[in-house]
Design a protein around this motif. Structure first.
Motif, PDB file in Angstrom:
ATOM      1  N   GLU A 259       0.838  -1.188   0.000  1.00  0.00           N
ATOM      2  CA  GLU A 259       0.000   0.000   0.000  1.00  0.00           C
ATOM      3  C   GLU A 259       0.876   1.241   0.000  1.00  0.00           C
ATOM      4  N   ASN A 260       0.978   1.878  -1.152  1.00  0.00           N
ATOM      5  CA  ASN A 260       1.714   3.141  -1.238  1.00  0.00           C
ATOM      6  C   ASN A 260       1.070   3.998  -2.292  1.00  0.00           C
ATOM      7  N   LYS A 261       1.393   5.247  -2.323  1.00  0.00           N
ATOM      8  CA  LYS A 261       0.706   6.191  -3.184  1.00  0.00           C
ATOM      9  C   LYS A 261       1.258   6.203  -4.604  1.00  0.00           C
ATOM     10  N   GLN A 262       2.326   5.497  -4.854  1.00  0.00           N
ATOM     11  CA  GLN A 262       2.958   5.572  -6.154  1.00  0.00           C
ATOM     12  C   GLN A 262       2.845   4.295  -6.985  1.00  0.00           C
ATOM     13  N   LYS A 263       2.046   3.339  -6.542  1.00  0.00           N
ATOM     14  CA  LYS A 263       1.995   2.104  -7.307  1.00  0.00           C
ATOM     15  C   LYS A 263       1.389   2.348  -8.686  1.00  0.00           C
ATOM     16  N   LYS A 264       1.986   1.735  -9.685  1.00  0.00           N
ATOM     17  CA  LYS A 264       1.600   1.999 -11.067  1.00  0.00           C
ATOM     18  C   LYS A 264       0.952   0.800 -11.735  1.00  0.00           C
ATOM     19  N   GLU A 265       0.710  -0.279 -10.989  1.00  0.00           N
ATOM     20  CA  GLU A 265       0.080  -1.442 -11.584  1.00  0.00           C
ATOM     21  C   GLU A 265      -0.746  -2.192 -10.544  1.00  0.00           C
ATOM     22  N   VAL A 266      -1.798  -2.821 -10.997  1.00  0.00           N
ATOM     23  CA  VAL A 266      -2.633  -3.668 -10.143  1.00  0.00           C
ATOM     24  C   VAL A 266      -2.886  -4.964 -10.897  1.00  0.00           C
ATOM     25  N   ARG A 267      -3.121  -6.031 -10.160  1.00  0.00           N
ATOM     26  CA  ARG A 267      -3.382  -7.318 -10.787  1.00  0.00           C
ATOM     27  C   ARG A 267      -4.588  -7.978 -10.141  1.00  0.00           C
ATOM     28  N   PHE A 268      -5.331  -8.711 -10.944  1.00  0.00           N
ATOM     29  CA  PHE A 268      -6.442  -9.469 -10.400  1.00  0.00           C
ATOM     30  C   PHE A 268      -6.538 -10.800 -11.126  1.00  0.00           C
ATOM     31  N   THR A 269      -7.166 -11.766 -10.465  1.00  0.00           N
ATOM     32  CA  THR A 269      -7.418 -13.065 -11.083  1.00  0.00           C
ATOM     33  C   THR A 269      -8.893 -13.159 -11.434  1.00  0.00           C
ATOM     34  N   SER A 270      -9.190 -13.959 -12.450  1.00  0.00           N
ATOM     35  CA  SER A 270     -10.569 -14.099 -12.913  1.00  0.00           C
ATOM     36  C   SER A 270     -10.810 -15.525 -13.389  1.00  0.00           C
TER      37      SER A 270
ATOM     38  N   THR B 241       0.627   9.761 -13.092  1.00  0.00           N
ATOM     39  CA  THR B 241       0.317   8.666 -12.169  1.00  0.00           C
ATOM     40  C   THR B 241      -0.944   8.940 -11.360  1.00  0.00           C
ATOM     41  N   LEU B 242      -1.115  10.168 -10.886  1.00  0.00           N
ATOM     42  CA  LEU B 242      -2.289  10.501 -10.081  1.00  0.00           C
ATOM     43  C   LEU B 242      -3.573  10.361 -10.896  1.00  0.00           C
ATOM     44  N   GLU B 243      -3.518  10.785 -12.172  1.00  0.00           N
ATOM     45  CA  GLU B 243      -4.674  10.645 -13.055  1.00  0.00           C
ATOM     46  C   GLU B 243      -4.996   9.163 -13.263  1.00  0.00           C
ATOM     47  N   TYR B 244      -3.960   8.369 -13.447  1.00  0.00           N
ATOM     48  CA  TYR B 244      -4.121   6.918 -13.631  1.00  0.00           C
ATOM     49  C   TYR B 244      -4.747   6.284 -12.389  1.00  0.00           C
ATOM     50  N   GLN B 245      -4.214   6.626 -11.205  1.00  0.00           N
ATOM     51  CA  GLN B 245      -4.730   6.044  -9.968  1.00  0.00           C
ATOM     52  C   GLN B 245      -6.194   6.404  -9.741  1.00  0.00           C
ATOM     53  N   LYS B 246      -6.549   7.614 -10.094  1.00  0.00           N
ATOM     54  CA  LYS B 246      -7.937   8.063  -9.935  1.00  0.00           C
ATOM     55  C   LYS B 246      -8.871   7.247 -10.832  1.00  0.00           C
ATOM     56  N   ILE B 247      -8.455   7.021 -12.085  1.00  0.00           N
ATOM     57  CA  ILE B 247      -9.275   6.244 -13.015  1.00  0.00           C
ATOM     58  C   ILE B 247      -9.408   4.799 -12.557  1.00  0.00           C
ATOM     59  N   VAL B 248      -8.297   4.249 -12.076  1.00  0.00           N
ATOM     60  CA  VAL B 248      -8.329   2.856 -11.599  1.00  0.00           C
ATOM     61  C   VAL B 248      -9.286   2.723 -10.420  1.00  0.00           C
ATOM     62  N   LYS B 249      -9.166   3.635  -9.463  1.00  0.00           N
ATOM     63  CA  LYS B 249      -9.967   3.560  -8.232  1.00  0.00           C
ATOM     64  C   LYS B 249     -11.442   3.841  -8.485  1.00  0.00           C
ATOM     65  N   GLN B 250     -11.740   4.882  -9.265  1.00  0.00           N
ATOM     66  CA  GLN B 250     -13.128   5.333  -9.414  1.00  0.00           C
ATOM     67  C   GLN B 250     -13.862   4.685 -10.592  1.00  0.00           C
TER      68      GLN B 250
ATOM     69  N   ALA C 276     -15.952  -1.181 -12.249  1.00  0.00           N
ATOM     70  CA  ALA C 276     -16.539  -1.771 -13.454  1.00  0.00           C
ATOM     71  C   ALA C 276     -16.134  -3.231 -13.650  1.00  0.00           C
ATOM     72  N   LEU C 277     -15.036  -3.629 -13.024  1.00  0.00           N
ATOM     73  CA  LEU C 277     -14.540  -5.001 -13.184  1.00  0.00           C
ATOM     74  C   LEU C 277     -15.080  -5.972 -12.142  1.00  0.00           C
ATOM     75  N   LYS C 278     -15.828  -5.470 -11.167  1.00  0.00           N
ATOM     76  CA  LYS C 278     -16.197  -6.281 -10.010  1.00  0.00           C
ATOM     77  C   LYS C 278     -16.921  -7.581 -10.354  1.00  0.00           C
ATOM     78  N   ASP C 279     -17.661  -7.609 -11.471  1.00  0.00           N
ATOM     79  CA  ASP C 279     -18.416  -8.831 -11.791  1.00  0.00           C
ATOM     80  C   ASP C 279     -17.556  -9.910 -12.462  1.00  0.00           C
ATOM     81  N   ILE C 280     -16.318  -9.580 -12.839  1.00  0.00           N
ATOM     82  CA  ILE C 280     -15.460 -10.616 -13.429  1.00  0.00           C
ATOM     83  C   ILE C 280     -14.226 -10.907 -12.573  1.00  0.00           C
ATOM     84  N   VAL C 281     -13.990 -10.087 -11.539  1.00  0.00           N
ATOM     85  CA  VAL C 281     -12.809 -10.283 -10.688  1.00  0.00           C
ATOM     86  C   VAL C 281     -13.073 -11.368  -9.661  1.00  0.00           C
ATOM     87  N   TRP C 282     -12.153 -12.317  -9.581  1.00  0.00           N
ATOM     88  CA  TRP C 282     -12.237 -13.341  -8.537  1.00  0.00           C
ATOM     89  C   TRP C 282     -11.532 -12.834  -7.288  1.00  0.00           C
ATOM     90  N   ALA C 283     -10.354 -12.252  -7.459  1.00  0.00           N
ATOM     91  CA  ALA C 283      -9.615 -11.681  -6.327  1.00  0.00           C
ATOM     92  C   ALA C 283      -8.600 -10.670  -6.836  1.00  0.00           C
TER      93      ALA C 283
END
Length: 459
Positions: A335-346, A414-423, A428-435
């Motif tokens: 958990e940090n403010k500068q992370k530039k990637e996220v991953r999920f399984t489906s 990066t801040l613009e990217y993080q905002k789009i990812v979070k909001q 929008a991905l919640k129905d296909i994300v397993w974790a």
């Protein structure tokens, strides 16, 4: 009919099952005309089309066509039906070298003979621009005379696979046998990486256990990165000197195959046959690669899936470990403010994941470009504070029904990217994300099994 009882293509009498994987089975068989024993690898066409393994199978055929050497399993011919592909190969009656060393260390002269044959085969492969990338005792077979045969070129790379920097960039292999530069994921010389693996094999043959072994994978990585190992007290000084040069963590100063072959310990009892570079000029029969994947009844029904998935990247055990949050060396999932990637399984099919990502991009007014390797590139149309925002989404197959998706910023703010990812993207991905990776989550119901390494003897 493909089979008439146990007769395949009216040419081979199919016998006992020798081995089985997710996409293929290997049977012993007898050539009806000559009576010769062969091994036949039977690959399910529909399965490899669905999971995008066509290129891998084509590569394996091309590689085995290039490499014809006394210590490499020979490919006699490739046949195909509407539903199956058949690799007819040399039969190695002695089984895996792994089975021998699993019983304990080998005598020095026996280990040296196998090492000489391995280096001869690998040297020839490299001369043809082929890098094996998964050398280990399980992929080294023995014929009825006890001669070593390198097999399993499914993870091999050709020289044209190199990037503009002249290096390979696909992480593959079995963790305990891979070179430090492969773990670093920054590009590597395929020849130098194979040499390292040969050194690990030699250590295993002489010691009966792995030089790098730890139940904690992070600690295993650290030991490999620093070439931290101990020689058993029975290792001759000549062997220690040679292995120290092979297991050099710096690929630039690591010994070359030419220098290995000039080494005095290596030269002892060297069979003159190993100086022969190839078995002959004859070409394997029926190797028209494209014809193997020619039109068939299922082609029309799988055309769309083939278009979407033909280049989808597959994850082997090594990649799964590297992508796992618990073994992430970069710390990007903390958990940090500068992370530039996220991953999920489906648990959704790749086509459903791609469709969902395209819908999100359309809603956010991002242009979508499809690239090789299951990569989607989403780009904005307006300049931000740090240029145009660009987001990459890579889809990796763990199993046909289980995928890992990596979403990361490739350019822009990066801040613009993080905002789009979070909001936008995550909701929008919640129905296909397993974790989501790196967060408190349940473990997969069917975790991928890892090969058990050879354990050192109890002290």
């Amino acid at each position: 009919m493909e089979n008439n009882g146990s007769i395949l293509m009216q040419r081979y009498d199919l016998g006992k099952l020798l081995g089985q994987g997710t996409f293929a089975k290997v049977h012993h068989a007898r050539n009806l005309k000559t009576g010769t024993s062969v091994a036949i690898k039977i690959i399910d066409k529909e399965k490899i089309l669905k999971v995008g393994m066509v290129d891998q199978i084509k590569r394996e055929i091309s590689v085995m066509r290039l490499v014809r050497h006394p210590n490499v399993v020979e490919l006699y011919e490739v046949m195909a039906s509407k539903t199956k592909i058949y690799f007819v190969m040399e039969y190695a009656k002695g089984g895996e070298l792994f089975n021998k060393v699993a019983k304990g260390k080998l005598k020095e002269d026996v280990a040296r003979k196998y090492f000489q044959q391995l280096i001869s085969a690998v040297d020839f492969c490299h001369s043809r621009g082929v890098y094996h990338r998964d050398l280990k005792p399980e992929n080294l077979l023995l014929d009825e005379n006890g001669n070593l045969k390198v097999s399993d070129f499914g993870l091999s790379a050709l020289a044209e696979s190199k990037h503009q920097d002249g290096l390979l960039h696909t992480t593959c292999g079995t963790p305990a046998y891979v070179a430090p530069e492969v773990i670093n994921r920054k590009g590597y010389d395929g020849a130098k990486a194979d040499i390292w693996s040969c050194g690990v094999v030699l250590f295993v043959l002489l010691a009966g256990y792995l030089p790098f072994h730890d139940s904690n994978l992070m600690e295993l990585y650290r030991k490999i990165g620093k070439a931290e190992y101990r020689f058993p007290n029975w290792f001759p000084s000549e062997v220690r000197r040679l292995l120290s040069k092979i297991l050099d963590p710096n690929p630039k100063t690591r010994i070359s195959i030419t220098k290995i072959m000039e080494n005095s310990w290596f030269q002892k009892g060297l069979d003159p046959v190993l100086r022969i570079t190839e078995t002959g000029e004859k070409e394997p029969a029926d190797l028209e690669v494209e014809a193997v994947f020619g039109s068939n009844e299922s082609a029309s029904t799988t055309a769309e899936a083939k278009q979407e998935l033909a280049t989808l990247s597959n994850l082997n055990a090594f990649d799964i470990i590297s992508f796992s949050a618990g073994f992430d060396l970069s710390g990007l999932f903390e958990e940090n403010k500068q992370k530039k990637e996220v991953r999920f399984t489906s648990r959704q099919p790749a086509s459903a994941i791609i469709s969902k990502l395209e819908d999100i991009a359309k809603r956010l007014m991002l242009k979508v470009k499809k690239k090789d390797g299951g990569l989607l590139k989403m780009e904005g149309s307006k300049e931000g504070r740090k240029g145009v925002l660009s987001i990459d989404a890579g889809i990796f197959e763990v199993t046909p029904s289980f995928h890992l998706v990596e979403v990361k910023k490739s350019s822009g703010d990066t801040l613009e990217y993080q905002k789009i990812v979070k909001q936008e993207i995550r909701p929008a991905l919640k129905d296909i994300v397993w974790a989501w990776q790196g967060e408190q989550q349940q473990q997969p119901e069917e975790p991928m099994p890892l090969l058990q390494p050879i354990s050192p003897p109890a002290s």
